[in-house]
Enzyme design. Structure first.
Site, PDB file in Angstrom:
ATOM      1  N   PHE A 163      23.508  17.717 -40.098  1.00 28.49           N
ATOM      2  CA  PHE A 163      23.423  18.701 -41.189  1.00 28.49           C
ATOM      3  C   PHE A 163      22.759  18.138 -42.434  1.00 28.49           C
ATOM      4  O   PHE A 163      22.305  18.891 -43.291  1.00 28.49           O
ATOM      5  CB  PHE A 163      24.841  19.208 -41.543  1.00 28.49           C
ATOM      6  CG  PHE A 163      25.624  18.261 -42.410  1.00 28.49           C
ATOM      7  CD1 PHE A 163      25.429  18.247 -43.793  1.00 28.49           C
ATOM      8  CD2 PHE A 163      26.539  17.363 -41.871  1.00 28.49           C
ATOM      9  CE1 PHE A 163      26.143  17.363 -44.600  1.00 28.49           C
ATOM     10  CE2 PHE A 163      27.246  16.472 -42.671  1.00 28.49           C
ATOM     11  CZ  PHE A 163      27.039  16.478 -44.037  1.00 28.49           C
ATOM     12  N   LYS A 187      17.673  21.416 -31.275  1.00 28.56           N
ATOM     13  CA  LYS A 187      19.030  21.967 -31.470  1.00 28.56           C
ATOM     14  C   LYS A 187      19.496  21.425 -32.831  1.00 28.56           C
ATOM     15  O   LYS A 187      20.009  20.312 -32.932  1.00 28.56           O
ATOM     16  CB  LYS A 187      19.947  21.479 -30.338  1.00 28.56           C
ATOM     17  CG  LYS A 187      21.157  22.343 -30.042  1.00 28.56           C
ATOM     18  CD  LYS A 187      22.065  22.621 -31.205  1.00 28.56           C
ATOM     19  CE  LYS A 187      23.020  21.477 -31.517  1.00 28.56           C
ATOM     20  NZ  LYS A 187      23.809  21.746 -32.767  1.00 28.56           N
ATOM     21  N   GLU A 190      24.499  23.276 -36.714  1.00 31.95           N
ATOM     22  CA  GLU A 190      24.943  24.665 -36.855  1.00 31.95           C
ATOM     23  C   GLU A 190      25.410  24.959 -38.289  1.00 31.95           C
ATOM     24  O   GLU A 190      25.669  26.100 -38.640  1.00 31.95           O
ATOM     25  CB  GLU A 190      26.062  24.963 -35.834  1.00 31.95           C
ATOM     26  CG  GLU A 190      27.370  24.201 -36.023  1.00 31.95           C
ATOM     27  CD  GLU A 190      27.350  22.765 -35.508  1.00 31.95           C
ATOM     28  OE1 GLU A 190      26.262  22.173 -35.359  1.00 31.95           O
ATOM     29  OE2 GLU A 190      28.450  22.222 -35.286  1.00 31.95           O
ATOM     30  N   SER A 240      26.581  11.505 -36.071  1.00 29.34           N
ATOM     31  CA  SER A 240      27.639  10.513 -36.254  1.00 29.34           C
ATOM     32  C   SER A 240      27.723   9.587 -35.036  1.00 29.34           C
ATOM     33  O   SER A 240      27.283   9.938 -33.936  1.00 29.34           O
ATOM     34  CB  SER A 240      28.971  11.245 -36.458  1.00 29.34           C
ATOM     35  OG  SER A 240      29.234  12.039 -35.324  1.00 29.34           O
ATOM     36  N   CYS A 295      22.769   9.120 -44.641  1.00 29.02           N
ATOM     37  CA  CYS A 295      23.095   7.988 -43.772  1.00 29.02           C
ATOM     38  C   CYS A 295      22.636   6.679 -44.396  1.00 29.02           C
ATOM     39  O   CYS A 295      23.053   5.612 -43.971  1.00 29.02           O
ATOM     40  CB  CYS A 295      22.448   8.153 -42.410  1.00 29.02           C
ATOM     41  SG  CYS A 295      20.672   8.051 -42.519  1.00 29.02           S
TER      42      CYS A 295
END
Ligand code: NAD
Length: 509
Positions: A163, A187, A190, A240, A295
């Protein structure tokens, strides 16, 4: 009534339905499953994103597979021209996508623009695809025999993204993958899926043939189908560490090439000879920018020797000046966290830290702006030790930890014993020590007086240890290697003078 029908009804209430993109057009999901998308600054639901079924993933892969047959034949000149077109269009419309990022992720607009610009650098790198795919050629490797190498695309490749960079991280993947001649299935997260649909429309407008770039939204169902799909040759994942490990193990077991980038705990080592003001500015910028949801954020400062008191005071002094609020407002420096659950999870670390013996110097809950947004003020926790949860876990929020150690060796040991190895930084005026750190430290990206050392696009990005599973870093030269495979051709033109029957093993001398 199915959930999809409920979403359709909800359209009148300002909730946008976010659908898949398959074969060059939007495709409404039919699985009956979906998830909410929020504006984190207001706490309101603004979207409802379709979650793909196995059949919908299969449809996207089939579209990419069909498109691959013609896409891989497109000349390098045309592919380069297309990348230039894409670059120009994204650049022209960067404000548009930045607004989408701020509305769904929460990061401030200037930071969203920065994300797009860093992503564009990877597109710019991919514009050089004719040069990047050049092979080697050895004339007269043996008498009358030439040997040369070529790199070819893999086929259908997939990307699964987190995200926190909804535009840039997909760009790290699709730009080199497509330029190399692959077709792509994305993908996205979401939590903030709209940037991927914006991208799909833009790529079409730039002239990309239908089916070369597809988007399917979803959760574990979608990911698991991607992992096992026999027609997907390779998979790039960023997210993650537990999911990265799962994706790597499952994907490679299914015979795919996988690069899976995971989480991080990035240490910033500050030596006694460092410029304290510069180190404090860097720590504050790198810890709280994008609300710590990077990150490559500095999440932990390691203060060596007697630098600690002055450094912590300098960091603390800067905190009240950070303006937290809705990222759409021009003077705001830090926005909300991505979801309410994540905000609550991050906030809980403040009590955990205090209970486990750390000193909470600044408690962000006390400076959180009012309203329904998922805000949390900035926090600073001192006297953190390696057994504490605030040290062991990737908090992924605006919480900076500080540990005090006696020597450089103690600091180095701490960084190297941490299971993550994404980025790290050292602040010092001593070039010799900095060089030793660069030599000894176990991390994939190192900053010397630079807090967030995200490599430029013509180098590759990636961590060590639990921050990356796989052999190849992402984008840059390693990205080109990842999305292609090599072939070596040994060739001879018919020459009756050198032709004879010879059953021996081919010799070169
Ligand atoms: P996440 O791991 O929760 O999600 C990443 C992707 O995996 C999403 O597309 C999500 O839908 C999917 N996913 C989530 N749970 C899954 C499951 N159980 N099975 C299969 N798929 C699943 O990560 P996030 O919260 O979206 O992103 C934040 C994380 O990403 C942080 O750990 C951060 O450090 C990491 N990150 C790493 C890098 C890097 O380059 N190393 C870059 C950005 C973010």
């Amino acid at each position: 009534m199915t959930e999809v029908l409920e979403q359709q009804q909800a359209r009148g209430t300002g909730v946008t339905r976010i659908s898949h993109w398959i074969g060059g057009r939007p495709v409404e999901g039919r699985s009956g499953r979906s998830g909410p998308v929020f504006n984190p600054a207001t706490g309101e639901q603004t979207g409802e994103v379709d979650f793909a079924s196995v059949e919908e993933i299969d449809a996207a892969v089939a579209s990419a597979k069909q498109a691959y047959e013609s896409w891989r034949k497109v000349s390098l000149a045309k592919r380069a021209e297309l990348m230039f077109n894409i670059r120009e269009l994204v650049h022209e419309r960067r404000e548009e996508v930045a607004r989408i990022l701020t509305a769904e992720h929460g990061k401030v607009l200037s930071d969203a623009l920065g994300e797009v610009t860093r992503g564009l650098e990877v597109v710019e790198f991919a514009c050089g695809i004719p040069t990047l795919l050049k092979g080697d050629f050895s004339e007269q490797a043996s008498t009358g025999i030439d040997v040369y190498s070529i790199r070819q695309p893999l086929g259908v490749v997939a990307g699964i993204t987190p995200f926190n960079f909804p535009a840039m991280v997909p760009m790290w993947m699709w730009a080199p993958a497509i330029a190399c001649g692959n077709t792509f299935v994305l993908k996205p997260s979401e939590k903030d899926p709209s940037a991927s649909i914006w991208t799909a429309e833009l790529l079409k407008e730039a002239g990309l043939p239908d089916g070369v770039f597809n988007v399917v939204h979803g959760d574990k169902v979608a990911v698991d189908r991607v992992l096992e799909h026999p027609d997907i040759a390779a998979l790039s994942f960023v997210g993650s560490t537990p999911i990265a490990r799962y994706v790597y193990e499952t994907g490679t077991k299914a015979g795919k090439r996988v690069q899976a980038l995971g989480g991080a705990k990035n240490h910033m080592v500050v030596l006694p000879d460092a410029d304290i003001a510069m180190a404090a500015d860097a720590a504050v910028s790198a810890a709280y920018g994008s609300a710590g949801e990077r990150c490559m954020a500095v999440s932990h400062v390691v203060a060596v020797g007697d630098v600690a008191d002055d450094l912590v005071a300098a960091i603390q002094e800067r905190l009240p000046k950070i303006k937290v609020g809705n990222g759409m407002e021009p003077d705001v420096e830090m926005g909300p966290l991505v979801t309410r659950e994540h905000r609550d999870k991050v906030a809980a670390y403040l009590d955990k830290g205090r209970d486990q013996g750390a000193t909470v110097v600044a408690d962000g809950r006390e400076t959180t702006p009012e309203g329904n947004g998922f805000f949390l003020g900035v926090s600073l926790i001192d006297d953190v030790t390696t057994e504490m949860d605030v040290y062991k876990d990737e908090i992924f929020g605006p919480v900076l930890g500080v540990s005090r150690v006696a020597t450089y060796d103690d600091a180095l040991r701490m960084v190297n014993e941490n299971p993550y190895g994404n980025g790290t930084a050292i602040f010092t005026r001593d070039g010799g020590v900095a060089r030793q750190f660069q030599f000894d430290v176990q991390a994939g990206m190192v900053g010397i007086n630079v807090p967030i050392p995200v490599p430029v696009a013509y180098y590759s990005f990636g961590g060590w240890k639990a921050s990356l599973f796989g052999d190849r870093h992402i984008y840059g030269p390693e990205g080109i290697e990842f999305y292609t495979r090599g072939k070596v051709v040994t060739s001879r033109w018919p020459d009756p003078a050198t032709s004879q029957v010879d059953l021996g093993f081919p010799q070169t001398r």
